[in-house]
Design an enzyme around this catalytic site. Structure first.
Site, mmCIF file in Angstrom:
data_model
loop_
_atom_site.group_PDB
_atom_site.id
_atom_site.type_symbol
_atom_site.label_atom_id
_atom_site.label_comp_id
_atom_site.label_asym_id
_atom_site.label_seq_id
_atom_site.Cartn_x
_atom_site.Cartn_y
_atom_site.Cartn_z
ATOM 1 N NE ARG A 64 -5.578 -37.426 12.044
ATOM 2 C CZ ARG A 64 -6.523 -36.984 11.213
ATOM 3 N NH1 ARG A 64 -7.693 -37.600 11.138
ATOM 4 N NH2 ARG A 64 -6.285 -35.946 10.449
ATOM 5 C CG HIS A 68 -6.378 -33.603 15.281
ATOM 6 N ND1 HIS A 68 -6.895 -33.215 14.070
ATOM 7 C CD2 HIS A 68 -5.237 -34.270 14.987
ATOM 8 C CE1 HIS A 68 -6.109 -33.617 13.085
ATOM 9 N NE2 HIS A 68 -5.104 -34.278 13.622
ATOM 10 C CG ASP A 69 -8.733 -32.083 23.199
ATOM 11 O OD1 ASP A 69 -9.234 -30.962 22.936
ATOM 12 O OD2 ASP A 69 -8.783 -32.594 24.338
ATOM 13 C CG ASN A 93 -10.522 -31.643 13.806
ATOM 14 O OD1 ASN A 93 -9.612 -32.375 14.177
ATOM 15 N ND2 ASN A 93 -10.699 -30.433 14.264
ATOM 16 C CG HIS A 193 1.448 -41.100 11.263
ATOM 17 N ND1 HIS A 193 1.968 -40.024 10.600
ATOM 18 C CD2 HIS A 193 0.348 -40.631 11.915
ATOM 19 C CE1 HIS A 193 1.232 -38.938 10.844
ATOM 20 N NE2 HIS A 193 0.239 -39.279 11.647
HETATM 21 C C1 HEM Z 1 3.978 -34.850 12.937
HETATM 22 C C2 HEM Z 1 2.978 -34.236 12.353
HETATM 23 C C3 HEM Z 1 1.728 -34.952 11.938
HETATM 24 C C4 HEM Z 1 1.117 -34.847 10.736
HETATM 25 C C5 HEM Z 1 1.560 -33.971 9.595
HETATM 26 C C6 HEM Z 1 -0.027 -35.733 10.761
HETATM 27 C C7 HEM Z 1 -0.921 -35.874 9.723
HETATM 28 C C8 HEM Z 1 -1.885 -36.850 9.649
HETATM 29 C C9 HEM Z 1 -2.775 -37.048 8.531
HETATM 30 C C10 HEM Z 1 -2.832 -36.160 7.293
HETATM 31 C C11 HEM Z 1 -3.518 -38.141 8.787
HETATM 32 C C12 HEM Z 1 -4.544 -38.804 7.876
HETATM 33 C C13 HEM Z 1 -5.878 -38.122 7.863
HETATM 34 C C14 HEM Z 1 -6.751 -38.767 6.817
HETATM 35 O O1 HEM Z 1 -6.449 -38.589 5.636
HETATM 36 O O2 HEM Z 1 -7.688 -39.481 7.175
HETATM 37 C C15 HEM Z 1 -3.109 -38.651 10.064
HETATM 38 C C16 HEM Z 1 -3.622 -39.772 10.660
HETATM 39 C C17 HEM Z 1 -3.258 -40.195 11.917
HETATM 40 N N1 HEM Z 1 -2.443 -39.518 12.803
HETATM 41 FE FE1 HEM Z 1 -1.224 -37.979 12.357
HETATM 42 N N2 HEM Z 1 -0.076 -36.365 11.957
HETATM 43 C C18 HEM Z 1 0.960 -35.916 12.713
HETATM 44 C C19 HEM Z 1 1.227 -36.259 14.018
HETATM 45 C C20 HEM Z 1 0.490 -37.179 14.733
HETATM 46 C C21 HEM Z 1 0.625 -37.402 16.148
HETATM 47 C C22 HEM Z 1 1.531 -36.601 17.076
HETATM 48 C C23 HEM Z 1 -0.227 -38.416 16.453
HETATM 49 C C24 HEM Z 1 -0.501 -39.033 17.797
HETATM 50 C C25 HEM Z 1 0.375 -39.130 18.772
HETATM 51 C C26 HEM Z 1 -0.866 -38.837 15.230
HETATM 52 C C27 HEM Z 1 -1.720 -39.902 15.099
HETATM 53 C C28 HEM Z 1 -2.372 -40.254 13.935
HETATM 54 C C29 HEM Z 1 -3.128 -41.483 13.777
HETATM 55 C C30 HEM Z 1 -3.226 -42.600 14.783
HETATM 56 C C31 HEM Z 1 -3.718 -41.432 12.506
HETATM 57 C C32 HEM Z 1 -4.666 -42.458 11.911
HETATM 58 C C33 HEM Z 1 -6.074 -42.108 12.344
HETATM 59 C C34 HEM Z 1 -7.141 -43.131 11.993
HETATM 60 O O3 HEM Z 1 -6.817 -44.245 11.628
HETATM 61 O O4 HEM Z 1 -8.304 -42.776 12.138
HETATM 62 N N3 HEM Z 1 -0.425 -38.050 14.211
HETATM 63 N N4 HEM Z 1 -2.119 -37.821 10.579
HETATM 64 C C1 LIG Z 2 -16.226 -36.483 12.735
HETATM 65 C C2 LIG Z 2 -16.864 -35.249 12.230
HETATM 66 O O1 LIG Z 2 -17.704 -34.662 12.856
HETATM 67 N N1 LIG Z 2 -16.434 -34.815 11.041
HETATM 68 C C3 LIG Z 2 -16.955 -33.629 10.407
HETATM 69 C C4 LIG Z 2 -15.837 -32.721 9.964
HETATM 70 O O2 LIG Z 2 -16.313 -31.650 9.230
HETATM 71 C C5 LIG Z 2 -17.098 -31.977 8.077
HETATM 72 C C6 LIG Z 2 -17.528 -30.701 7.420
HETATM 73 O O3 LIG Z 2 -16.448 -29.918 7.066
HETATM 74 C C7 LIG Z 2 -18.310 -32.812 8.460
HETATM 75 O O4 LIG Z 2 -19.007 -33.211 7.295
HETATM 76 C C8 LIG Z 2 -17.826 -34.035 9.222
HETATM 77 O O5 LIG Z 2 -18.950 -34.774 9.667
#
Ligand code: HEM
Ligand SMILES: CC(=O)N[C@H]1CO[C@H](CO)[C@@H](O)[C@@H]1O
Ligand SMILES: *[C@@H]1O[C@H](CO)[C@@H](O)[C@H](O)[C@H]1NC(C)=O
Ligand SMILES: *[C@@H]1O[C@H](CO)[C@@H](O)[C@H](O)[C@H]1NC(C)=O
Ligand SMILES: *[C@@H]1O[C@H](CO)[C@@H](O)[C@H](O)[C@H]1NC(C)=O
Length: 341
Positions: A64, A68-69, A93, A193
């Site tokens: 992720r 995001h990078d 982020n 996901h």
């Molecule tokens: C298609 C559009 C995408 C949307 C709208 C989206 C949105 C999100 C959101 C909202 C989260 C959860 C954040 C949270 O509530 O903690 C998430 C998690 C995640 N996303 Fe996406 N994402 C997208 C595409 C991608 C892509 C392209 C990748 C990587 C190739 C990716 C990998 C991940 C992973 C692995 C997580 C889980 C992160 C964790 O467990 O820390 N996502 N994404």
């Molecule tokens: C991982 C990280 O640095 N997250 C930061 C994202 O931004 C919020 C503030 O908006 C910080 O509290 C988090 O530490």
């Protein structure tokens, strides 16, 4: 005779060019660090494996971070910078995980100790993600090296181009298309996901009382999400696995979830409902190897977006801090995720 030889040379050159471009973006090569840092891949590989043994969540966290990078302005480690206008302070982020940010910086410190400051944080982020993906059961994707690090974070406007979980499929296609990612890239990369977690505010549109039933959601699943999350919006202290079947494994079960309408985000669920993406999403549910092949291809594309190479940018001496700040008044100690070096 001479013209035949010339033609042969042309054909050969064309073949070499074709082979080359499929391997690496301009300015990158597989062997970029081979002479200057022969131990790079061993150092990274063992730190990734050791961290994964402690916390399997490091794998989804890394991939992720890479997304995001790369997506806002290119794979330049800009997302790792801390400080006033950092991308880490931007809304999407806030849930990037410290365990992965720390790991990237620990690899950087170990690599720079062994080789001097020759490998960028951008290269390390891609390399660590490649290895973590394999640890979690996913496919190996091809990595070429030579990325350089950004001098400053991406602007808020660029960070805002990250897609939102409330997007419908046409908006997702437009969002990815704007970054030269096609429909196959969208359907495959969304398959990331299949592991990791989300926090309740990210999918509150899927369990509110007057839930939007387009795309459909399994009513029992919606009820479970509501029971778990109704009281956690907007705080976001509770998390939910993205793939309810095999939450920690990188496999194709995510696409099964979509078939039974248990996709967590609207952006996920739409992929099985919309005519532009339905066939491919179903194919990935049925044939894991087809998913893995496309995913690996799309990861190469994503990890080569808009790079800094050659003498552009810098090799950061601390992934969280631009070099001018390391050398200046502010020390690395002021920042969040630093490792001792
Ligand atoms: C298609 C559009 C995408 C949307 C709208 C989206 C949105 C999100 C959101 C909202 C989260 C959860 C954040 C949270 O509530 O903690 C998430 C998690 C995640 N996303 Fe996406 N994402 C997208 C595409 C991608 C892509 C392209 C990748 C990587 C190739 C990716 C990998 C991940 C992973 C692995 C997580 C889980 C992160 C964790 O467990 O820390 N996502 N994404
Ligand atoms: C991982 C990280 O640095 N997250 C930061 C994202 O931004 C919020 C503030 O908006 C910080 O509290 C988090 O530490
Ligand atoms: C952050 O902002 C504060 C207040 O505007 C300023 O004093 C400080 O120097 C800034 N820090 C960095 C790293 O730019
Ligand atoms: C894609 O780019 C166009 C042109 O800049 C813009 O109008 C549109 O909103 C973008 N799409 C998304 C989903 O960001
Ligand atoms: C997610 O929630 C579980 C169960 O409540 C908890 O044990 C785990 O630490 C949480 N994960 C993260 C990364 O916050």
């Amino acid at each position: 005779m001479a013209s035949r030889a010339a033609a042969a040379v042309l054909v050969l050159a064309a073949l070499i060019c074709a082979a080359h471009s499929s391997v690496a973006a301009e300015g990158l090569s597989r062997g970029f660090h081979a002479a200057s840092c022969p131990d790079l891949e061993n150092i990274a590989g063992s730190l990734v494996a050791e961290t994964f043994r402690r916390d399997v969540g490091v794998a989804p966290a890394l991939i992720r971070i890479l997304f995001h990078d790369c997506f806002p302005q290119g794979c330049d480690a800009s997302v790792l910078l801390t400080g006033n206008n950092s991308e880490l302070n931007a809304v999407p982020n806030q849930t990037l995980r410290p365990v992965a940010l720390d790991l990237i910086e620990r690899i950087r410190a170990a690599v720079h100790r062994a080789c001097g400051p020759t490998v960028s944080c951008a290269d390390i982020t891609v390399l660590a993600t490649r290895d973590a993906l394999v640890q979690a059961g996913g496919p190996h994707f091809d990595v070429a090296f030579g990325r350089r690090d950004a001098l400053a974070p991406a602007s808020q406007d660029l960070v805002d181009t990250l897609p939102a979980p409330s997007f419908d499929v046409p908006t997702l296609i437009s969002s990815f298309g704007n970054r030269s990612l096609d429909v196959a890239d969208l359907v495959a990369l969304s398959g990331a996901h299949t592991f990791g977690i989300a926090h309740c505010p990210s999918f509150s549109d899927r369990f509110t009382p007057n839930v939007d039933l387009n795309p459909l959601i399994d009513p029992l699943f919606a009820r479970r999400l509501r029971a778990k999350c109704a009281k956690d919006v907007p705080q976001g202290t509770v998390n939910q696995t993205l793939d309810v079947r095999t939450p920690d494994v990188f496999d194709n079960k995510y696409y099964f979830d979509l078939i039974v309408r248990q996709g967590l985000f609207k952006s996920d669920q739409g992929l099985i409902d919309h005519p532009d993406t339905r066939l491919l999403a179903s194919r990935f549910a049925l044939i894991q190897s087809a998913f893995f092949r496309q995913f690996a291809k799309s990861m190469v594309k994503m990890s080569n977006m808009d790079l800094l190479t050659g003498t552009q940018g810098e090799i950061r001496l601390n992934c969280a801090v631009p070099n001018k700040r390391v050398e200046g008044i502010e020390t690395a100690k002021d920042d969040g995720h630093t490792a001792a070096m």
